[in-house]
Design a protein around this motif. Sequence first.
Motif, short mmCIF file in Angstrom:
data_model
loop_
_atom_site.label_atom_id
_atom_site.label_comp_id
_atom_site.label_asym_id
_atom_site.label_seq_id
_atom_site.Cartn_x
_atom_site.Cartn_y
_atom_site.Cartn_z
N LEU A 80 1.31 9.58 5.10
CA LEU A 80 2.48 10.02 5.86
C LEU A 80 3.04 8.89 6.72
CD1 LEU A 80 1.51 13.63 6.95
CD2 LEU A 80 3.33 12.97 5.38
N LEU A 81 2.16 8.15 7.36
CA LEU A 81 2.63 7.01 8.16
C LEU A 81 3.35 6.00 7.29
CD1 LEU A 81 -0.18 6.21 10.74
CD2 LEU A 81 2.16 6.89 11.19
N GLY A 82 2.81 5.76 6.09
CA GLY A 82 3.45 4.82 5.17
C GLY A 82 4.85 5.26 4.79
N ILE A 83 5.01 6.55 4.49
CA ILE A 83 6.33 7.07 4.12
C ILE A 83 7.30 6.98 5.28
CG2 ILE A 83 7.62 9.16 3.49
CD1 ILE A 83 5.14 10.06 1.92
N LEU A 92 3.54 5.69 -2.03
CA LEU A 92 2.43 6.57 -2.40
C LEU A 92 1.86 6.26 -3.78
CD1 LEU A 92 3.71 10.04 -1.17
CD2 LEU A 92 2.19 8.44 -0.01
N SER A 93 2.48 5.33 -4.48
CA SER A 93 2.05 5.01 -5.84
C SER A 93 0.56 4.62 -5.87
CB SER A 93 2.88 3.86 -6.40
OG SER A 93 2.39 3.47 -7.66
N PRO A 94 -0.24 5.38 -6.63
CA PRO A 94 -1.68 5.09 -6.66
C PRO A 94 -2.04 3.88 -7.52
CG PRO A 94 -1.18 6.92 -8.10
CD PRO A 94 0.11 6.55 -7.42
N ASN A 95 -1.08 3.40 -8.30
CA ASN A 95 -1.36 2.30 -9.23
C ASN A 95 -0.95 0.94 -8.71
OD1 ASN A 95 -2.23 4.30 -11.04
ND2 ASN A 95 -0.15 4.57 -11.82
N GLU A 96 -0.36 0.89 -7.56
CA GLU A 96 0.13 -0.38 -7.00
C GLU A 96 -0.73 -0.79 -5.81
OE1 GLU A 96 2.64 -2.34 -8.08
OE2 GLU A 96 3.06 -0.99 -9.75
N GLU A 97 -1.51 -1.83 -5.99
CA GLU A 97 -2.39 -2.31 -4.93
C GLU A 97 -1.60 -2.79 -3.71
OE1 GLU A 97 -5.77 -5.70 -4.30
OE2 GLU A 97 -5.70 -4.71 -6.26
N GLU A 98 -0.42 -3.36 -3.94
CA GLU A 98 0.40 -3.85 -2.82
C GLU A 98 0.82 -2.70 -1.91
OE1 GLU A 98 1.29 -6.72 -1.26
OE2 GLU A 98 -0.30 -7.39 -2.60
N PHE A 99 1.16 -1.55 -2.51
CA PHE A 99 1.54 -0.39 -1.70
C PHE A 99 0.35 0.12 -0.89
CE2 PHE A 99 5.13 0.53 -4.85
CZ PHE A 99 6.10 0.02 -4.00
N GLU A 100 -0.83 0.11 -1.48
CA GLU A 100 -2.03 0.54 -0.75
C GLU A 100 -2.28 -0.39 0.43
OE1 GLU A 100 -6.81 0.63 -1.31
OE2 GLU A 100 -5.65 1.44 -2.99
N LYS A 101 -2.16 -1.68 0.21
CA LYS A 101 -2.35 -2.64 1.30
C LYS A 101 -1.33 -2.42 2.41
CE LYS A 101 -4.49 -6.41 -1.29
NZ LYS A 101 -4.34 -7.79 -1.75
N GLN A 102 -0.08 -2.15 2.02
CA GLN A 102 0.98 -1.92 3.00
C GLN A 102 0.70 -0.65 3.81
OE1 GLN A 102 4.90 -1.63 1.30
NE2 GLN A 102 5.90 -1.88 3.28
N ARG A 103 0.30 0.43 3.13
CA ARG A 103 -0.06 1.68 3.83
C ARG A 103 -1.20 1.44 4.82
NH1 ARG A 103 -0.18 4.09 -1.48
NH2 ARG A 103 -2.46 4.09 -1.35
#
Length: 157
Positions: A80-83, A92-103
Amino acid sequence: MAESGRIRVAKDKADLVKSLISSDGGNGPFQTFADVIVFAAALGVKYKKRVPFEEVSKREPVPIRLETFISMGYDVVIKLLGIVETENIQILSPNEEEFEKQRNEIFEEYANGGLEVLQDELRGSIDYSERILLFLICDKEKKNEERGELYLSDLIN
């Protein structure tokens, strides 16, 4: 940048985080490091305090595995904070490591900001549980006064 799969704690806040844990004979109000970090992130959001950090705690608490947050249901807060921060549902993309790092980085920075708020509030306190409770009650009462709301409990006191 945040490391994938782990939530880090700033080195200068590590002792505070440890002191807020009730394990190992401590009298802190939280049971796990994850509990402390999520509470701190919520405070950081409430006070609009997002604070980046350079040095990561290498000792306890070491970076906490994301699975710990997921098992406790706290991953929802991270997402939620990421969004909210990016205004991009793709984060929220579970397949993108960059998005996970950003979240993770957004979450870590809000937690760091919240830990700064806690550090200020707890300065000189012996009983952290009591002080945090008083802090939350005072904050709620201040908010009720600002709204002009009246509760039955106000009439009793």
